[in-house]
Write a protein that holds these residues in place. Structure first.
Motif, PDB file in Angstrom:
ATOM      1  N   ARG A   1       0.828  -1.204   0.000  1.00 51.56           N
ATOM      2  CA  ARG A   1       0.000   0.000   0.000  1.00 51.56           C
ATOM      3  C   ARG A   1       0.864   1.255   0.000  1.00 51.56           C
ATOM      4  NH1 ARG A   1      -4.511   0.652   4.565  1.00 51.56           N
ATOM      5  NH2 ARG A   1      -5.529  -0.879   3.216  1.00 51.56           N
ATOM      6  N   ALA A   2       1.908   1.262   0.861  1.00 51.41           N
ATOM      7  CA  ALA A   2       2.795   2.425   0.909  1.00 51.41           C
ATOM      8  C   ALA A   2       3.505   2.624  -0.420  1.00 51.41           C
ATOM      9  CB  ALA A   2       3.807   2.261   2.045  1.00 51.41           C
ATOM     10  N   ALA A   3       3.987   1.514  -1.003  1.00 53.37           N
ATOM     11  CA  ALA A   3       4.681   1.606  -2.286  1.00 53.37           C
ATOM     12  C   ALA A   3       3.753   2.113  -3.380  1.00 53.37           C
ATOM     13  CB  ALA A   3       5.246   0.238  -2.676  1.00 53.37           C
ATOM     14  N   SER A   4       2.502   1.657  -3.366  1.00 55.59           N
ATOM     15  CA  SER A   4       1.564   2.093  -4.395  1.00 55.59           C
ATOM     16  C   SER A   4       1.289   3.590  -4.283  1.00 55.59           C
ATOM     17  CB  SER A   4       0.260   1.304  -4.300  1.00 55.59           C
ATOM     18  OG  SER A   4      -0.426   1.596  -3.092  1.00 55.59           O
ATOM     19  N   ILE A   5       1.204   4.086  -3.045  1.00 54.36           N
ATOM     20  CA  ILE A   5       0.971   5.517  -2.857  1.00 54.36           C
ATOM     21  C   ILE A   5       2.174   6.318  -3.342  1.00 54.36           C
ATOM     22  CG2 ILE A   5       0.674   7.333  -1.121  1.00 54.36           C
ATOM     23  CD1 ILE A   5      -0.990   5.331   0.502  1.00 54.36           C
TER      24      ILE A   5
END
Length: 307
Positions: A176-180
């Motif tokens: 999730r953090a990487a996608s953001i």
């Protein structure tokens, strides 16, 4: 917006990563949970599928947008929610479990409803009804493209969670953090490439995009509450309905295999920036409301749980 390697290659990859991260947080139970709380889910889905496209159409006609921008706005309105809605709902102390269920079902429904809405918009706003290479409706090849963008990464993520639950749980937050991070980077590069045109984009659709955001959030909360849905579930509905997947809309607009039209991507690009203002304000208000309610409950000893 102009097509480039960033928007035509990295943006679809970003969508796939986001959808994979969504799949890592989903189980089959998230789909079946709706059967246990049908009122909230059915009302939210009806608003998403029926009310929002009608609302967007009214705004488009009221502001007399240019045809291609009008189609772009309708594409945005037909796009489902996503992980950002879940994050806002969590911060606002909404029913995140309902958010996850709605996101899962909306992602499936969008494969059918999004092409229908966009094809109708092409027929209404373009004199020729949209050329054959623009339509993304029920043509098998282009339907497969939408399925690949939306459902395949979600299904892979769900399979990973079902097979390797521990690994999925560990990876859920990093993905999730990487996608953001990737999303912000890609949109940042795209905006930098269009820096000379940003003012014009805001002037063309800024007010309409902001109004769509505000009204979507308001309808998403008010309609469930009027239907006697609990406060926490109404918060979940508000963010699920009010926060559209702008990344998906931009990808569909720019993809050479789908709409292949940079002008249609403008509304989603503008919305992806302006929607944080009303969504953030509403999130802050709901969080304050809940904190005040908890304080009153602790002082009086009277429960203030939702009804």
């Amino acid at each position: 917006m102009t097509s480039s390697v960033v928007t035509t290659v990295f943006l679809p990859i970003t969508v796939a990563v986001i959808m994979l991260g969504l799949g890592l947080s989903l189980t089959v139970g998230d789909f079946t949970r709706v059967a246990r709380q049908p009122r909230a889910a059915v009302i939210a889905l009806a608003c998403q599928v029926l009310v929002l496209p009608a609302l967007c159409l009214g705004l488009v006609l009221l502001f007399d947008l240019a045809p291609l921008l009008a189609v772009g706005m309708m594409l945005l309105a037909a796009s489902p929610g996503g992980t950002t809605a879940n994050i806002f709902s969590h911060l606002a102390r909404g029913d995140v479990a309902l958010n996850i269920s709605l996101t899962a079902i909306n992602s499936v429904l969008a494969v059918v409803t999004l092409p229908i809405v966009v094809n109708l918009a092409l027929a209404v706003f373009l004199d020729d009804g949209g050329s054959a290479d623009q339509a993304i409706g029920l043509q098998p090849a282009k339907m497969a493209q939408v399925v690949a963008i939306v459902l395949v990464p979600v299904a892979i993520g769900m399979w990973i969670r079902a097979r390797y639950a521990g690994f999925a749980e560990r990876m859920r937050r990093p993905v999730r953090a990487a996608s953001i991070v990737v999303l912000v980077a890609v949109i940042g590069v795209a905006m930098f490439q269009e820096r000379a045109n940003i003012g014009g984009f805001l002037e063309q659709v800024g007010v309409v995009a902001l109004l769509l955001s505000v009204l979507s959030l308001a309808i998403g909360y008010a309609v469930p509450r009027l239907s006697r849905v609990s406060h926490r579930q109404a918060i979940a509905s508000s963010f699920e309905i009010g926060i559209h997947n702008a990344t998906l809309a931009i990808t569909i607009a720019l993809s050479p295999a789908l709409l292949n039209n940079s002008t249609m991507a403008i509304p989603a690009a503008v919305y992806g920036v302006v929607m944080f203002l009303p969504a953030g304000a509403l999130c802050w208000y709901f969080a304050r409301y809940r904190a005040r309610e908890t304080l009153v409950s602790s002082q009086t000893g009277v429960s203030t749980s939702d009804t």
